[in-house]
Motif scaffolding. Structure first.
Motif, PDB file in Angstrom:
ATOM      1  N   LEU A 105      37.118  -3.884   5.869  1.00  0.00           N
ATOM      2  CA  LEU A 105      38.509  -3.493   5.710  1.00  0.00           C
ATOM      3  C   LEU A 105      38.686  -2.668   4.453  1.00  0.00           C
ATOM      4  O   LEU A 105      38.174  -2.998   3.388  1.00  0.00           O
ATOM      5  N   GLY A 106      39.422  -1.589   4.612  1.00  0.00           N
ATOM      6  CA  GLY A 106      39.596  -0.684   3.483  1.00  0.00           C
ATOM      7  C   GLY A 106      40.599  -1.199   2.478  1.00  0.00           C
ATOM      8  O   GLY A 106      40.392  -1.175   1.284  1.00  0.00           O
ATOM      9  N   VAL A 107      41.698  -1.668   2.993  1.00  0.00           N
ATOM     10  CA  VAL A 107      42.754  -2.105   2.101  1.00  0.00           C
ATOM     11  C   VAL A 107      43.088  -3.544   2.479  1.00  0.00           C
ATOM     12  O   VAL A 107      43.235  -3.861   3.635  1.00  0.00           O
ATOM     13  N   VAL A 108      43.145  -4.375   1.500  1.00  0.00           N
ATOM     14  CA  VAL A 108      43.415  -5.786   1.797  1.00  0.00           C
ATOM     15  C   VAL A 108      44.780  -6.149   1.259  1.00  0.00           C
ATOM     16  O   VAL A 108      45.086  -5.936   0.100  1.00  0.00           O
ATOM     17  N   LYS A 109      45.613  -6.648   2.130  1.00  0.00           N
ATOM     18  CA  LYS A 109      46.908  -7.122   1.651  1.00  0.00           C
ATOM     19  C   LYS A 109      46.945  -8.629   1.852  1.00  0.00           C
ATOM     20  O   LYS A 109      46.655  -9.120   2.924  1.00  0.00           O
ATOM     21  N   ALA A 110      47.261  -9.308   0.769  1.00  0.00           N
ATOM     22  CA  ALA A 110      47.280 -10.761   0.846  1.00  0.00           C
ATOM     23  C   ALA A 110      48.317 -11.212   1.867  1.00  0.00           C
ATOM     24  O   ALA A 110      49.400 -10.651   1.947  1.00  0.00           O
ATOM     25  N   MET A 111      47.959 -12.213   2.629  1.00  0.00           N
ATOM     26  CA  MET A 111      48.854 -12.843   3.596  1.00  0.00           C
ATOM     27  C   MET A 111      49.420 -11.870   4.633  1.00  0.00           C
ATOM     28  O   MET A 111      50.505 -12.056   5.129  1.00  0.00           O
ATOM     29  N   ALA A 112      48.754 -10.816   4.921  1.00  0.00           N
ATOM     30  CA  ALA A 112      49.283  -9.896   5.918  1.00  0.00           C
ATOM     31  C   ALA A 112      48.148  -9.292   6.722  1.00  0.00           C
ATOM     32  O   ALA A 112      46.992  -9.431   6.369  1.00  0.00           O
ATOM     33  N   ASN A 113      48.508  -8.618   7.783  1.00  0.00           N
ATOM     34  CA  ASN A 113      47.493  -8.004   8.614  1.00  0.00           C
ATOM     35  C   ASN A 113      47.024  -6.692   7.970  1.00  0.00           C
ATOM     36  O   ASN A 113      47.709  -5.676   8.016  1.00  0.00           O
ATOM     37  N   SER A 114      45.824  -6.741   7.370  1.00  0.00           N
ATOM     38  CA  SER A 114      45.367  -5.578   6.613  1.00  0.00           C
ATOM     39  C   SER A 114      45.041  -4.378   7.491  1.00  0.00           C
ATOM     40  O   SER A 114      44.944  -3.261   7.001  1.00  0.00           O
ATOM     41  N   LYS A 115      44.885  -4.623   8.805  1.00  0.00           N
ATOM     42  CA  LYS A 115      44.586  -3.503   9.711  1.00  0.00           C
ATOM     43  C   LYS A 115      45.709  -2.472   9.672  1.00  0.00           C
ATOM     44  O   LYS A 115      45.486  -1.290   9.889  1.00  0.00           O
ATOM     45  N   LEU A 116      46.904  -2.943   9.406  1.00  0.00           N
ATOM     46  CA  LEU A 116      48.046  -2.040   9.350  1.00  0.00           C
ATOM     47  C   LEU A 116      47.886  -1.019   8.219  1.00  0.00           C
ATOM     48  O   LEU A 116      48.398   0.083   8.294  1.00  0.00           O
ATOM     49  N   TYR A 117      47.174  -1.410   7.185  1.00  0.00           N
ATOM     50  CA  TYR A 117      47.030  -0.553   6.011  1.00  0.00           C
ATOM     51  C   TYR A 117      45.784   0.325   6.059  1.00  0.00           C
ATOM     52  O   TYR A 117      45.688   1.324   5.372  1.00  0.00           O
ATOM     53  N   LYS A 118      44.826  -0.110   6.865  1.00  0.00           N
ATOM     54  CA  LYS A 118      43.507   0.526   6.871  1.00  0.00           C
ATOM     55  C   LYS A 118      43.571   2.041   7.106  1.00  0.00           C
ATOM     56  O   LYS A 118      42.937   2.812   6.399  1.00  0.00           O
ATOM     57  N   GLY A 119      44.369   2.407   8.098  1.00  0.00           N
ATOM     58  CA  GLY A 119      44.454   3.826   8.456  1.00  0.00           C
ATOM     59  C   GLY A 119      45.130   4.686   7.413  1.00  0.00           C
ATOM     60  O   GLY A 119      45.071   5.915   7.490  1.00  0.00           O
ATOM     61  N   SER A 120      45.781   4.044   6.446  1.00  0.00           N
ATOM     62  CA  SER A 120      46.536   4.828   5.459  1.00  0.00           C
ATOM     63  C   SER A 120      45.774   5.070   4.168  1.00  0.00           C
ATOM     64  O   SER A 120      46.296   5.710   3.257  1.00  0.00           O
ATOM     65  N   LEU A 121      44.536   4.577   4.089  1.00  0.00           N
ATOM     66  CA  LEU A 121      43.773   4.679   2.838  1.00  0.00           C
ATOM     67  C   LEU A 121      43.650   6.129   2.343  1.00  0.00           C
ATOM     68  O   LEU A 121      43.911   6.421   1.176  1.00  0.00           O
ATOM     69  N   ASN A 122      43.272   7.038   3.255  1.00  0.00           N
ATOM     70  CA  ASN A 122      43.103   8.439   2.846  1.00  0.00           C
ATOM     71  C   ASN A 122      44.413   9.040   2.342  1.00  0.00           C
ATOM     72  O   ASN A 122      44.414   9.794   1.367  1.00  0.00           O
ATOM     73  N   THR A 123      45.499   8.685   3.020  1.00  0.00           N
ATOM     74  CA  THR A 123      46.807   9.218   2.608  1.00  0.00           C
ATOM     75  C   THR A 123      47.181   8.680   1.225  1.00  0.00           C
ATOM     76  O   THR A 123      47.690   9.429   0.383  1.00  0.00           O
ATOM     77  N   ILE A 124      46.885   7.403   0.990  1.00  0.00           N
ATOM     78  CA  ILE A 124      47.176   6.814  -0.328  1.00  0.00           C
ATOM     79  C   ILE A 124      46.403   7.568  -1.408  1.00  0.00           C
ATOM     80  O   ILE A 124      46.952   7.939  -2.447  1.00  0.00           O
ATOM     81  N   ILE A 125      45.117   7.827  -1.146  1.00  0.00           N
ATOM     82  CA  ILE A 125      44.273   8.530  -2.128  1.00  0.00           C
ATOM     83  C   ILE A 125      44.828   9.935  -2.401  1.00  0.00           C
ATOM     84  O   ILE A 125      44.991  10.341  -3.556  1.00  0.00           O
ATOM     85  N   LEU A 126      45.143  10.661  -1.342  1.00  0.00           N
ATOM     86  CA  LEU A 126      45.639  12.029  -1.503  1.00  0.00           C
ATOM     87  C   LEU A 126      46.947  12.040  -2.298  1.00  0.00           C
ATOM     88  O   LEU A 126      47.151  12.884  -3.172  1.00  0.00           O
ATOM     89  N   LYS A 127      47.815  11.107  -1.995  1.00  0.00           N
ATOM     90  CA  LYS A 127      49.118  11.040  -2.665  1.00  0.00           C
ATOM     91  C   LYS A 127      48.941  10.732  -4.158  1.00  0.00           C
ATOM     92  O   LYS A 127      49.550  11.369  -5.019  1.00  0.00           O
ATOM     93  N   LEU A 128      48.066   9.762  -4.466  1.00  0.00           N
ATOM     94  CA  LEU A 128      47.839   9.403  -5.866  1.00  0.00           C
ATOM     95  C   LEU A 128      47.266  10.572  -6.659  1.00  0.00           C
ATOM     96  O   LEU A 128      47.691  10.847  -7.773  1.00  0.00           O
TER      97      LEU A 128
END
Lengths: 119, 231
Positions: free
Chosen positions: A2-25
């Motif tokens: 898993l790329g992004v881990v969110k505590a107590m939540a379904n991290s799959k929801l975040y996985k696809g957004s990793l590249n977008t997070i990096i580009l934005k930062l």
């Protein structure tokens, strides 16, 4: 993995957004190194979102190979540090991906919380 | 403003971190360097929170963050990304080949060889001349193959792209050798599908000769840190 881990939540929801997070930062900060990215995400989300090391570097290397990121190396203390920054193509791609993500969020809101109205 | 003396990873420990990455199957200096800096920062962060922690213990904790497969995923993805870059380089030189001056040169050379072969009378002299050219060329290729092998093995630091350039180059040279010998038949026969052979030859030339001979330039372009450690 898993790329992004969110505590107590379904991290799959975040996985696809990793590249977008990096580009934005990188767009906001100019240039950043890997460790800095993990810390920044943690800080911005108050520890809620945690980018794992095993996913961050593959994502960075992939974006670099696609020509969206450029690299710079500087000697810091007694070691070398690799910085990433957006290329022109990366800036364009960031805009597209953010728009896509926003549209996704809008659509999900419509689906999850539709505003019914009887006219 | 007070200057706080923050705990830092020292030079010996940096060396130990390089050794640690090598021990965990990170063979290439480019990736080692990035991971060493990452681990060192993680360790320093732990020291800021608790300066009494020992180096080995903090390293173990940082490594754990990479998951149960350790650096495996990072290495695999890096290799894929670098292979993509290598293909991009091949494509760049391939496109460059079709630019006017190079294309004209190739056509002129091909025409010259064609005319010479047409002018030479059929027989032993013609066969001998062409065989001589092929054998000389094959020997030269053989020499190049060993030269690439020597360069690859002699490098003090292994860079992932460098390994790809030399390995592909070497494979191509060894692939071409029997082709040259087989080509000897061409003298008395005819050439089937010359266009396909031409395109293949061009790719082989790019991988086997053009790219390896520009390896230094390409490495400096790919790795900004290469200039620090040219070997």
């Amino acid at each position: 993995m898993l790329g992004v881990v969110k505590a107590m939540a379904n991290s799959k929801l975040y996985k696809g957004s990793l590249n977008t997070i990096i580009l934005k930062l990188l767009d906001e900060e100019g240039k950043m190194y890997g460790y800095e990215i993990t810390q920044k995400v943690k800080k911005l989300t108050k520890g809620e979102l945690n980018i794992t090391e095993g996913a961050l570097y593959p994502a960075l290397h992939k974006l670099e190979a696609e020509g969206l990121l450029d690299v710079e190396v500087a000697k810091v203390d007694n070691r070398l540090r690799k910085y990433y920054k957006l290329t022109e193509q990366g800036v364009r791609e960031k805009t597209n991906r953010l728009a896509e993500l926003e549209e996704f969020v809008r659509n999900m809101q419509q689906l999850v919380n539709p505003k019914w109205s009887i006219e | 403003m007070s200057i706080s003396k923050e705990p830092k990873v020292n030079t010996d420990q940096i060396e130990a971190l390089y050794h640690f990455t090598r021990k965990h199957y990170v063979e290439h200096y480019d990736l080692q360097t990035e991971l060493v800096d990452h681990l060192a920062q993680g360790i320093e962060q732990q020291w800021r929170e608790d300066p009494r922690l020992d180096f080995e213990e903090t390293l173990k904790r940082e490594f754990k963050k990479f998951g149960i497969f350790g650096f495996h995923e990072v290495i695999e993805q890096r290799r894929k990304a670098m292979a993509k870059r290598y293909r991009g380089i091949i494509w760049r030189y391939f496109v460059e080949w079709w630019s006017m001056p190079k294309l004209m040169g190739t056509l002129a050379l091909t025409a010259a060889v064609f005319v010479i072969l047409r002018l030479l009378p059929q027989g032993d002299i013609k066969f001998g001349a062409v065989a001589g050219v092929f054998v000389t060329f094959s020997l030269w290729m053989f020499y190049r193959a060993f030269e690439l092998k020597r360069k690859k093995e002699g490098a003090l630091r292994q860079w992932m792209l460098q390994e790809m350039i030399y390995e592909q180059g070497l494979a191509v040279q060894l692939f071409i050798l029997p082709m040259h010998l087989w080509n000897l038949q061409w003298v008395n026969g005819h050439m089937d599908d010359a266009r396909a052979q031409g395109i293949l030859a061009l790719f082989l030339k790019i991988c086997g000769y053009v790219i390896p001979s520009r390896a230094e330039e390409l490495l400096a372009e790919t790795y900004p840190e290469y200039v620090f450690f040219k070997n």
